[in-house]
Design a protein around this motif. Structure first.
Motif, short mmCIF file in Angstrom:
data_model
loop_
_atom_site.label_atom_id
_atom_site.label_comp_id
_atom_site.label_asym_id
_atom_site.label_seq_id
_atom_site.Cartn_x
_atom_site.Cartn_y
_atom_site.Cartn_z
N ARG A 171 0.84 -1.21 0.00
CA ARG A 171 0.00 0.00 0.00
C ARG A 171 0.87 1.26 0.00
NH1 ARG A 171 -3.18 -3.21 3.49
NH2 ARG A 171 -2.14 -2.30 5.31
N GLY A 172 1.99 1.18 0.66
CA GLY A 172 2.92 2.32 0.63
C GLY A 172 3.46 2.58 -0.76
N TRP A 173 3.77 1.47 -1.46
CA TRP A 173 4.23 1.63 -2.85
C TRP A 173 3.12 2.21 -3.73
CZ3 TRP A 173 6.46 -4.01 -3.03
CH2 TRP A 173 7.64 -4.06 -2.30
N ALA A 174 1.88 1.80 -3.50
CA ALA A 174 0.77 2.34 -4.29
C ALA A 174 0.60 3.83 -4.04
CB ALA A 174 -0.52 1.59 -3.93
N ALA A 175 0.76 4.23 -2.78
CA ALA A 175 0.67 5.66 -2.47
C ALA A 175 1.80 6.44 -3.13
CB ALA A 175 0.70 5.85 -0.95
N THR A 224 0.31 0.34 -10.05
CA THR A 224 -0.26 0.63 -8.72
C THR A 224 -1.70 0.17 -8.56
OG1 THR A 224 -0.82 2.86 -9.51
CG2 THR A 224 1.25 2.58 -8.30
N THR A 225 -2.54 0.49 -9.54
CA THR A 225 -3.97 0.18 -9.40
C THR A 225 -4.48 -0.81 -10.44
OG1 THR A 225 -4.60 2.08 -10.79
CG2 THR A 225 -4.43 2.45 -8.40
N GLY A 226 -3.59 -1.31 -11.30
CA GLY A 226 -4.01 -2.28 -12.30
C GLY A 226 -4.34 -3.63 -11.68
N PRO A 227 -4.85 -4.57 -12.51
CA PRO A 227 -5.23 -5.89 -11.98
C PRO A 227 -4.10 -6.59 -11.24
CG PRO A 227 -6.03 -5.58 -14.23
CD PRO A 227 -5.12 -4.42 -13.95
N ASP A 228 -2.86 -6.38 -11.68
CA ASP A 228 -1.71 -6.99 -11.02
C ASP A 228 -0.87 -5.97 -10.28
OD1 ASP A 228 -2.32 -9.57 -11.99
OD2 ASP A 228 -1.38 -9.11 -13.92
N GLY A 229 -1.43 -4.78 -10.07
CA GLY A 229 -0.69 -3.73 -9.38
C GLY A 229 -0.56 -4.00 -7.89
N VAL A 230 0.36 -3.25 -7.27
CA VAL A 230 0.64 -3.50 -5.85
C VAL A 230 -0.56 -3.14 -4.98
CG1 VAL A 230 3.14 -3.28 -6.01
CG2 VAL A 230 1.74 -1.22 -5.74
N GLY A 231 -1.37 -2.16 -5.41
CA GLY A 231 -2.54 -1.81 -4.61
C GLY A 231 -3.54 -2.95 -4.53
N GLU A 251 -2.84 -6.17 -5.29
CA GLU A 251 -2.17 -7.32 -4.67
C GLU A 251 -2.16 -7.22 -3.14
OE1 GLU A 251 -0.89 -10.15 -5.84
OE2 GLU A 251 -1.67 -9.66 -7.83
N SER A 252 -2.08 -5.98 -2.63
CA SER A 252 -2.07 -5.82 -1.17
C SER A 252 -3.37 -6.34 -0.56
CB SER A 252 -1.86 -4.36 -0.80
OG SER A 252 -3.00 -3.57 -1.14
N LEU A 253 -4.47 -6.19 -1.29
CA LEU A 253 -5.75 -6.72 -0.79
C LEU A 253 -5.71 -8.24 -0.70
CD1 LEU A 253 -8.25 -4.46 -2.78
CD2 LEU A 253 -7.52 -4.22 -0.39
N GLY A 254 -5.07 -8.87 -1.71
CA GLY A 254 -4.94 -10.32 -1.68
C GLY A 254 -4.14 -10.81 -0.48
N TRP A 255 -3.06 -10.10 -0.17
CA TRP A 255 -2.24 -10.49 0.98
C TRP A 255 -3.02 -10.29 2.28
CZ3 TRP A 255 3.11 -11.98 1.16
CH2 TRP A 255 3.67 -12.21 -0.09
N GLU A 256 -3.82 -9.23 2.33
CA GLU A 256 -4.65 -9.01 3.52
C GLU A 256 -5.67 -10.13 3.68
OE1 GLU A 256 -4.66 -7.04 5.95
OE2 GLU A 256 -3.54 -5.24 5.45
N VAL A 257 -6.28 -10.53 2.55
CA VAL A 257 -7.25 -11.63 2.60
C VAL A 257 -6.58 -12.91 3.08
CG1 VAL A 257 -8.73 -13.12 1.20
CG2 VAL A 257 -8.78 -10.63 0.87
N ASP A 258 -5.37 -13.18 2.59
CA ASP A 258 -4.65 -14.38 3.01
C ASP A 258 -4.37 -14.34 4.52
OD1 ASP A 258 -4.66 -15.39 0.48
OD2 ASP A 258 -2.63 -14.74 -0.02
N ALA A 259 -4.00 -13.17 5.02
CA ALA A 259 -3.72 -13.04 6.45
C ALA A 259 -4.97 -13.33 7.28
CB ALA A 259 -3.19 -11.64 6.77
N GLN A 260 -6.10 -12.76 6.86
CA GLN A 260 -7.34 -12.99 7.58
C GLN A 260 -7.78 -14.46 7.47
OE1 GLN A 260 -8.68 -10.88 9.62
NE2 GLN A 260 -7.18 -9.32 9.08
#
Length: 341
Positions: free
Chosen positions: A44-48, A81-88, A90-99
């Protein structure tokens, strides 16, 4: 108690897991979830940073000079940053995996707890059935049992002394069976009491025993053993091989505990109850203490055979029943004598 103060360098570690080693795997899963969270935050920092790049004044000014390359740069940043494979994204995917990992651990822990409760309920019921059967048949079986016991006592008078080491060896080699026996102990005592009056449920005089778990049963049985005050004595002449060396691994700690346990073997009952407090001084002058506590010295102690040993079945029952015990008192006294706060 033995006391040593070697000045050797040492590394003190914490040991977790053991018989309930699955808990260590759960902890590892939760730690992995935390790593996923950290990675998602970094993404998310990279996306910002990408968003700030899109609004960079110098990049915007270049649009007047080279509209084509400006558009390509903007598109590349958006994709990264915001594309389908962008870091923004992808960060959601990592958050989902953590949860998902945390949810998995919660489900597994709940399943473990449910399985443990189910097994405990079955063991309690089995123990109650066996106890009730013995209690109900006691009036008829007691005379025959007394006759057989008397005959054995006359023909093999030393049977208890000969059988005790064999029983203790079996108990030591089959701890899982001991766990099941303890778990069904509450039900066994309930059934035995209730079976004494099979025609009138609730036990003699209508006073039922309520021993829903092993802790309650152990607490009741522990009261058959008289409580004795602890006496802690320094043994300056008692040493083992590891007494003067600092532990450098978990294996060293386990081996030290083994050596200490062997001091109170069957050939040396006078050293039953021996524990060791090893004091270590690090290179920076910091002090650490290692307390080594061997296990039970006598697992066949019955109330009428209790002696001066502190690590016996009476103490075990008091521990399981959540009662005060002399061994714990002695350990605290040993720490106080050594000046450990």
């Amino acid at each position: 108690m033995t006391a040593d103060s070697p000045g050797a360098d040492s590394s003190i570690v914490e040991v977790t897991g053991g018989a309930a080693g699955v808990a260590a795997s759960y902890a590892a899963l939760l730690a992995l979830a935390a790593v996923f969270d950290e990675a998602a935050g970094q993404m998310r920092g990279w996306a910002a940073e990408g968003a700030r790049t899109l609004l960079d004044p110098e990049l915007l000014a270049s649009a007047l000079l080279s509209p084509g390359t400006f558009a390509e740069a903007e598109a590349a940043v958006l994709v990264a940053t915001t594309g389908p494979d962008g870091v923004g994204v992808e960060s959601l995917g990592w958050e989902v995996d953590a949860q998902a990992l945390r949810l998995l651990v919660g489900v597994l822990e709940a399943a473990d707890a449910g399985a443990a409760e189910a097994v405990a309920a079955v063991e309690h019921q089995v123990g109650r059935t066996v106890g009730w059967t013995l209690g109900a048949t006691a009036p008829a079986a007691l005379p025959a049992a007394a006759l057989v016991a008397g005959r054995i006592a006359l023909t093999v008078p030393d049977l208890p002394a000969r059988a005790a080491p064999l029983v203790e060896t079996w108990l030591t080699e089959h701890p899982q069976e001991v766990e099941h026996l303890v778990a069904g102990g509450g039900g066994f005592l309930e059934g035995l009491w209730d079976g004494l009056t099979p025609g009138a449920p609730g036990g003699p005089l209508g006073l039922p025993l309520d021993l829903a778990d092993a802790g309650a049963a152990a607490g009741l049985l522990a009261r058959l053993y008289p409580g004795r005050p602890a006496r802690t004595t320094l043994l300056p002449g008692v040493r083992v091989e590891s007494s003067t060396t600092a532990p450098r691994s978990v294996a060293d700690l386990v081996d030290h505990a083994r050596q200490l346990s062997e001091l109170s073997g069957p050939d040396h009952p006078e050293l039953n109850g021996t524990l060791a407090l090893q004091t270590l001084t690090g290179p920076g002058g910091d002090t650490r203490h290692v307390l080594l506590l061997p296990g039970t010295d006598d697992m066949t102690t019955l109330p009428w055979t209790e002696d001066g040993d502190v690590r016996d079945m009476g103490t075990n029952l008091r521990l399981v029943g959540g009662l005060d015990n002399s061994y714990a008192d002695g350990v605290l006294d040993a720490l106080a004598q050594a000046g450990v706060g």
